[in-house]
Write a protein that holds these residues in place. Structure first.
Motif, PDB file in Angstrom:
ATOM      1  N   TRP A 191       0.826  -1.212   0.000  1.00 42.75           N
ATOM      2  CA  TRP A 191       0.000   0.000   0.000  1.00 42.75           C
ATOM      3  C   TRP A 191       0.858   1.260   0.000  1.00 42.75           C
ATOM      4  CZ3 TRP A 191      -4.798  -1.506  -0.850  1.00 42.75           C
ATOM      5  CH2 TRP A 191      -5.206  -2.758  -0.401  1.00 42.75           C
ATOM      6  N   ALA A 192       2.127   1.124   0.327  1.00 36.65           N
ATOM      7  CA  ALA A 192       3.033   2.282   0.381  1.00 36.65           C
ATOM      8  C   ALA A 192       3.658   2.494  -1.006  1.00 36.65           C
ATOM      9  CB  ALA A 192       4.110   2.056   1.452  1.00 36.65           C
ATOM     10  N   ILE A 193       2.879   3.079  -1.908  1.00 34.38           N
ATOM     11  CA  ILE A 193       3.291   3.121  -3.315  1.00 34.38           C
ATOM     12  C   ILE A 193       4.465   4.053  -3.568  1.00 34.38           C
ATOM     13  CG2 ILE A 193       1.004   2.461  -4.142  1.00 34.38           C
ATOM     14  CD1 ILE A 193       0.448   5.399  -4.700  1.00 34.38           C
ATOM     15  N   TRP A 194       4.749   4.985  -2.671  1.00 33.83           N
ATOM     16  CA  TRP A 194       5.874   5.907  -2.881  1.00 33.83           C
ATOM     17  C   TRP A 194       7.109   5.495  -2.085  1.00 33.83           C
ATOM     18  CZ3 TRP A 194       6.260   9.299  -6.683  1.00 33.83           C
ATOM     19  CH2 TRP A 194       5.082   9.684  -7.336  1.00 33.83           C
ATOM     20  N   ARG A 195       7.013   4.403  -1.377  1.00 30.27           N
ATOM     21  CA  ARG A 195       8.127   3.977  -0.518  1.00 30.27           C
ATOM     22  C   ARG A 195       9.392   3.718  -1.334  1.00 30.27           C
ATOM     23  NH1 ARG A 195       8.326   0.909   4.680  1.00 30.27           N
ATOM     24  NH2 ARG A 195      10.295  -0.229   4.741  1.00 30.27           N
ATOM     25  N   ASP A 196       9.263   3.053  -2.454  1.00 28.43           N
ATOM     26  CA  ASP A 196      10.427   2.708  -3.276  1.00 28.43           C
ATOM     27  C   ASP A 196      10.297   3.272  -4.688  1.00 28.43           C
ATOM     28  OD1 ASP A 196      11.817   1.121  -1.278  1.00 28.43           O
ATOM     29  OD2 ASP A 196      10.202  -0.345  -1.528  1.00 28.43           O
ATOM     30  N   ALA A 197       9.671   4.439  -4.795  1.00 34.02           N
ATOM     31  CA  ALA A 197       9.494   5.047  -6.118  1.00 34.02           C
ATOM     32  C   ALA A 197      10.852   5.411  -6.725  1.00 34.02           C
ATOM     33  CB  ALA A 197       8.624   6.284  -6.003  1.00 34.02           C
ATOM     34  N   ALA A 198      10.924   5.320  -8.048  1.00 38.58           N
ATOM     35  CA  ALA A 198      12.155   5.682  -8.752  1.00 38.58           C
ATOM     36  C   ALA A 198      12.413   7.180  -8.616  1.00 38.58           C
ATOM     37  CB  ALA A 198      12.041   5.308 -10.227  1.00 38.58           C
ATOM     38  N   GLU A 199      13.705   7.529  -8.580  1.00 40.52           N
ATOM     39  CA  GLU A 199      14.059   8.934  -8.415  1.00 40.52           C
ATOM     40  C   GLU A 199      13.509   9.776  -9.559  1.00 40.52           C
ATOM     41  OE1 GLU A 199      18.077  11.655  -7.949  1.00 40.52           O
ATOM     42  OE2 GLU A 199      17.853   9.807  -6.800  1.00 40.52           O
ATOM     43  N   GLU A 200      13.470   9.216 -10.762  1.00 42.94           N
ATOM     44  CA  GLU A 200      12.959   9.982 -11.905  1.00 42.94           C
ATOM     45  C   GLU A 200      11.491  10.359 -11.686  1.00 42.94           C
ATOM     46  OE1 GLU A 200      14.495   7.096 -12.037  1.00 42.94           O
ATOM     47  OE2 GLU A 200      16.459   7.747 -12.828  1.00 42.94           O
ATOM     48  N   GLU A 201      10.704   9.430 -11.141  1.00 43.73           N
ATOM     49  CA  GLU A 201       9.284   9.706 -10.897  1.00 43.73           C
ATOM     50  C   GLU A 201       9.121  10.784  -9.830  1.00 43.73           C
ATOM     51  OE1 GLU A 201       5.118   7.260 -10.043  1.00 43.73           O
ATOM     52  OE2 GLU A 201       7.062   6.231  -9.890  1.00 43.73           O
ATOM     53  N   VAL A 202       9.982  10.735  -8.816  1.00 42.18           N
ATOM     54  CA  VAL A 202       9.942  11.754  -7.770  1.00 42.18           C
ATOM     55  C   VAL A 202      10.280  13.122  -8.354  1.00 42.18           C
ATOM     56  CG1 VAL A 202      11.017  12.553  -5.625  1.00 42.18           C
ATOM     57  CG2 VAL A 202      10.463  10.123  -5.919  1.00 42.18           C
ATOM     58  N   ARG A 203      11.311  13.166  -9.199  1.00 42.42           N
ATOM     59  CA  ARG A 203      11.704  14.440  -9.816  1.00 42.42           C
ATOM     60  C   ARG A 203      10.572  15.005 -10.680  1.00 42.42           C
ATOM     61  NH1 ARG A 203      17.073  15.923  -9.518  1.00 42.42           N
ATOM     62  NH2 ARG A 203      18.518  14.339  -8.702  1.00 42.42           N
ATOM     63  N   GLU A 204       9.889  14.124 -11.391  1.00 42.47           N
ATOM     64  CA  GLU A 204       8.787  14.579 -12.242  1.00 42.47           C
ATOM     65  C   GLU A 204       7.689  15.236 -11.409  1.00 42.47           C
ATOM     66  OE1 GLU A 204       7.346  11.314 -14.496  1.00 42.47           O
ATOM     67  OE2 GLU A 204       9.207  11.052 -15.658  1.00 42.47           O
ATOM     68  N   ARG A 205       7.347  14.613 -10.304  1.00 41.20           N
ATOM     69  CA  ARG A 205       6.299  15.184  -9.460  1.00 41.20           C
ATOM     70  C   ARG A 205       6.752  16.518  -8.857  1.00 41.20           C
ATOM     71  NH1 ARG A 205       1.779  12.062  -8.111  1.00 41.20           N
ATOM     72  NH2 ARG A 205       1.539  10.523  -9.781  1.00 41.20           N
ATOM     73  N   LEU A 206       7.986  16.565  -8.451  1.00 47.84           N
ATOM     74  CA  LEU A 206       8.504  17.811  -7.894  1.00 47.84           C
ATOM     75  C   LEU A 206       8.502  18.922  -8.941  1.00 47.84           C
ATOM     76  CD1 LEU A 206      11.497  16.441  -5.771  1.00 47.84           C
ATOM     77  CD2 LEU A 206       9.371  17.424  -4.887  1.00 47.84           C
ATOM     78  N   ALA A 207       8.913  18.576 -10.154  1.00 51.77           N
ATOM     79  CA  ALA A 207       8.950  19.572 -11.229  1.00 51.77           C
ATOM     80  C   ALA A 207       7.555  20.079 -11.561  1.00 51.77           C
ATOM     81  CB  ALA A 207       9.594  18.959 -12.479  1.00 51.77           C
ATOM     82  N   ALA A 208       6.555  19.225 -11.373  1.00 48.79           N
ATOM     83  CA  ALA A 208       5.174  19.620 -11.646  1.00 48.79           C
ATOM     84  C   ALA A 208       4.561  20.409 -10.491  1.00 48.79           C
ATOM     85  CB  ALA A 208       4.340  18.379 -11.927  1.00 48.79           C
ATOM     86  N   GLY A 209       5.325  20.572  -9.423  1.00 47.72           N
ATOM     87  CA  GLY A 209       4.823  21.325  -8.274  1.00 47.72           C
ATOM     88  C   GLY A 209       3.839  20.574  -7.407  1.00 47.72           C
ATOM     89  N   ALA A 210       3.849  19.250  -7.476  1.00 47.01           N
ATOM     90  CA  ALA A 210       2.919  18.456  -6.679  1.00 47.01           C
ATOM     91  C   ALA A 210       3.297  18.528  -5.192  1.00 47.01           C
ATOM     92  CB  ALA A 210       2.934  17.005  -7.145  1.00 47.01           C
ATOM     93  N   PRO A 211       2.345  18.791  -4.320  1.00 45.07           N
ATOM     94  CA  PRO A 211       2.662  18.810  -2.886  1.00 45.07           C
ATOM     95  C   PRO A 211       2.969  17.407  -2.379  1.00 45.07           C
ATOM     96  CG  PRO A 211       0.303  19.038  -3.217  1.00 45.07           C
ATOM     97  CD  PRO A 211       0.931  19.097  -4.579  1.00 45.07           C
TER      98      PRO A 211
END
Length: 546
Positions: free
Chosen positions: A164-184
């Motif tokens: 259920w912890a879908i962001w626990r092991d998310a790829a760094e690229e996916e994290v960067r994409e969300r950050l670049a999009a301004g997602a809280p």
């Protein structure tokens, strides 16, 4: 695990390293065995009386061990912040004598409000993220609600863990994409716990306890879209207790289930674990069962109730200490207040807060106080809650002292009808002409149904023959003479033998005089009352009937 470059980009560049804060808040230089305790209320209004109970224990343990007692305001939940809470806390601390050694502007381990310690928390959140022990989570509110619904539907335990912890092991690229999009995002702790694992620890009150380990990746830093970025309680308390060098945490039983998580956080941060003592909640009898004392349902749950009612603080302290350690309830009040508390003697069941018992303790305590001290305690209360009474007491101090002396000074069994300062007006108000309303209706039910014309005759007859004698048999003789002159039976016994021969008994005459002089069917000794208020006032009241 995210790269350090990405992690560091999420925080201010000038953020200090953990070593900075370790040097800023060094270990305390205290005697061996000295305890550093803390009371950590949330600013959401008046304190719960259970908070005073816990704070008193914190203070007692610290002071009797030669240590330090501090107060830390845990205001990370800004949505529940009450702007008046600070002044209410100060009033409560002052009233109950539980002001801290450190807190507010006093002490070298502050700031003592969590909302002012944001930079400290960010340092340690960044450190956990650098080590891969925490990570950003972009789950939205709607996604979270859907996750909970699926967990319920499948019978899975609720929480953010495992699959259920879908962001626990998310790829760094996916994290960067969300950050670049301004997602809280929030920051979650990567729990080392696993399903089915049990952990044990020793509670300073309850002994060894075994519980399920924490498996949830809890939020430790709130959403990045908030103007004031603050941690959750779980994370903040671990950082603060370590840096403030707390040695013993005494807190409510409701936090007992959080101990496995808190131990995980201490371990992940590299901090030594701090012993916990979980205090059982104060309870109330509700019909045939007990329940927790509630500020929503029970006025006596709020500290404001005790202040507004003017309940003597020593009596409350004595009562609470007796609930904590039963042996103290058997001691005289001064001895019980001076005797150290022992955590080993606390019960694991919630003690019952009984206002009737507290009132009895208050009555006993007030009966031991000299009149001048009672007056000096009533006046500050009246200034805040009954200004008219305060004015009268200042203008009539001598009368107030005479009133307080009635059936108290020199008495083997002093009066115990005053339990709290809010009762001063109803108990003693009749002594003061400015407050007392003379009884003018001869048909008033307080006269017990006696013929109104006879009530008038008794009032005028008493006034016409009144002699300001010293209280005692000689004073009462004038009531006896008046009763006989008006044909009343000399005793209730005689009246019951032949009720048709008399209009009543001497008790009825006494009752009329009592009501005229005091406004009540129950009062202290009438001779002493008359001596206190003086002859002119006695005559004014006795002749007030229309």
């Amino acid at each position: 695990m995210l790269s350090q470059e990405l992690v560091d980009s999420l925080f201010p560049s000038e953020l200090p390293a953990p070593g900075h804060w370790a040097r800023r808040y060094p270990p305390r230089e205290l005697p061996s065995g000295a305890e550093v305790t803390r009371f950590a209320p949330s600013p959401t209004g008046w304190l719960h009386i259970g908070g005073v109970f816990t704070a008193s224990v914190d203070q007692d343990i610290a002071h009797h061990s030669g240590g330090v007692y501090l107060v830390r305001i845990e205001d990370t939940d800004q949505s529940r912040f009450d702007p008046e809470a600070a002044s209410q806390f100060e009033a409560a601390f002052d009233y109950f004598g539980i002001g801290p050694d450190e807190g507010g502007e006093t002490g070298g381990y502050g700031p003592y409000a969590q909302s002012e310690r944001g930079q400290i928390y960010l340092t340690y959140v960044r450190e956990l993220m650098r080590q891969g022990k925490a990570y950003p989570c972009f789950e939205t509110k709607e996604q979270g609600e859907a996750r909970v619904a699926r967990q319920r539907a499948t019978g899975a335990l609720p929480g953010y863990y495992g699959e259920w912890a879908i962001w626990r092991d998310a790829a760094e690229e996916e994290v960067r994409e969300r950050l670049a999009a301004g997602a809280p995002y929030v920051v979650r702790f990567r729990s080392p716990g696993a399903g089915g694992r049990r952990v044990s620890f020793t509670d300073e009150i309850r002994g060894e306890i075994t519980q399920d380990d924490n498996r949830n990746d809890v939020v430790i830093l709130k959403s990045s879209d908030q103007p004031l970025r603050l941690p959750t309680y779980h994370f903040a308390h671990a950082v603060d207790d370590h840096l403030m060098r707390v040695t013993l945490v005494i807190r409510g039983e409701e936090w007992l289930s959080s101990v496995p998580l808190h131990h995980q956080l201490f371990d992940a941060l590299g901090f030594p674990r701090i012993p916990y003592a979980h205090v059982a909640p104060l309870m109330k009898q509700d019909g045939g069962s007990r329940r927790k004392l509630s500020k929503r349902r029970d006025p006596e749950a709020s500290v404001g109730y005790y202040i507004e009612q003017g309940i003597p603080v020593e009596a409350v302290q004595y009562y609470l200490r007796g609930l904590a350690n039963g042996r103290l309830a058997e001691m005289p009040l001064p001895e019980a207040l001076a005797t150290p508390l022992r955590l080993s003697e606390f019960g694991v069941a919630g003690p019952l807060l009984d206002l009737v018992k507290l009132d009895d303790i208050c009555a006993d305590f007030v009966s031991t106080l000299p009149g001048a001290e009672i007056l000096d305690r009533v006046l500050p209360w009246a200034d805040g809650y009954d200004p008219d009474l305060a004015s009268v007491l200042r203008a009539e101090r001598d009368l107030a002292l005479r009133a307080l002396a009635v059936e108290r000074e020199g008495a083997d069994n002093p009066r115990k009808d005053l339990r709290r300062w809010a009762e001063f007006r109803p108990v003693y108000g009749f002594f003061f002409p400015e407050i007392f309303e003379p009884v003018t209706d001869p048909a008033d039910p307080r006269f017990g149904g006696l013929d109104p014309d006879m009530v008038r005759v008794i009032g005028s007859g008493f006034a016409d023959g009144y002699k300001p004698l010293d209280p005692g048999p000689a004073w009462f003789e004038q009531v006896r003479e008046l009763s006989a002159r008006l044909g009343f039976a000399p005793s209730n016994k005689e009246y019951r033998k032949n009720p048709d021969a008399y209009p009543g008994s001497i008790a009825d005459v006494s009752q009329v005089i009592r009501v005229l002089l005091t406004g009540s069917r129950r009062s202290p000794d009438l001779g002493q009352v008359c001596a206190a208020i003086g002859e002119p006032e006695v005559l004014r009241r006795a002749r007030a009937l229309s």
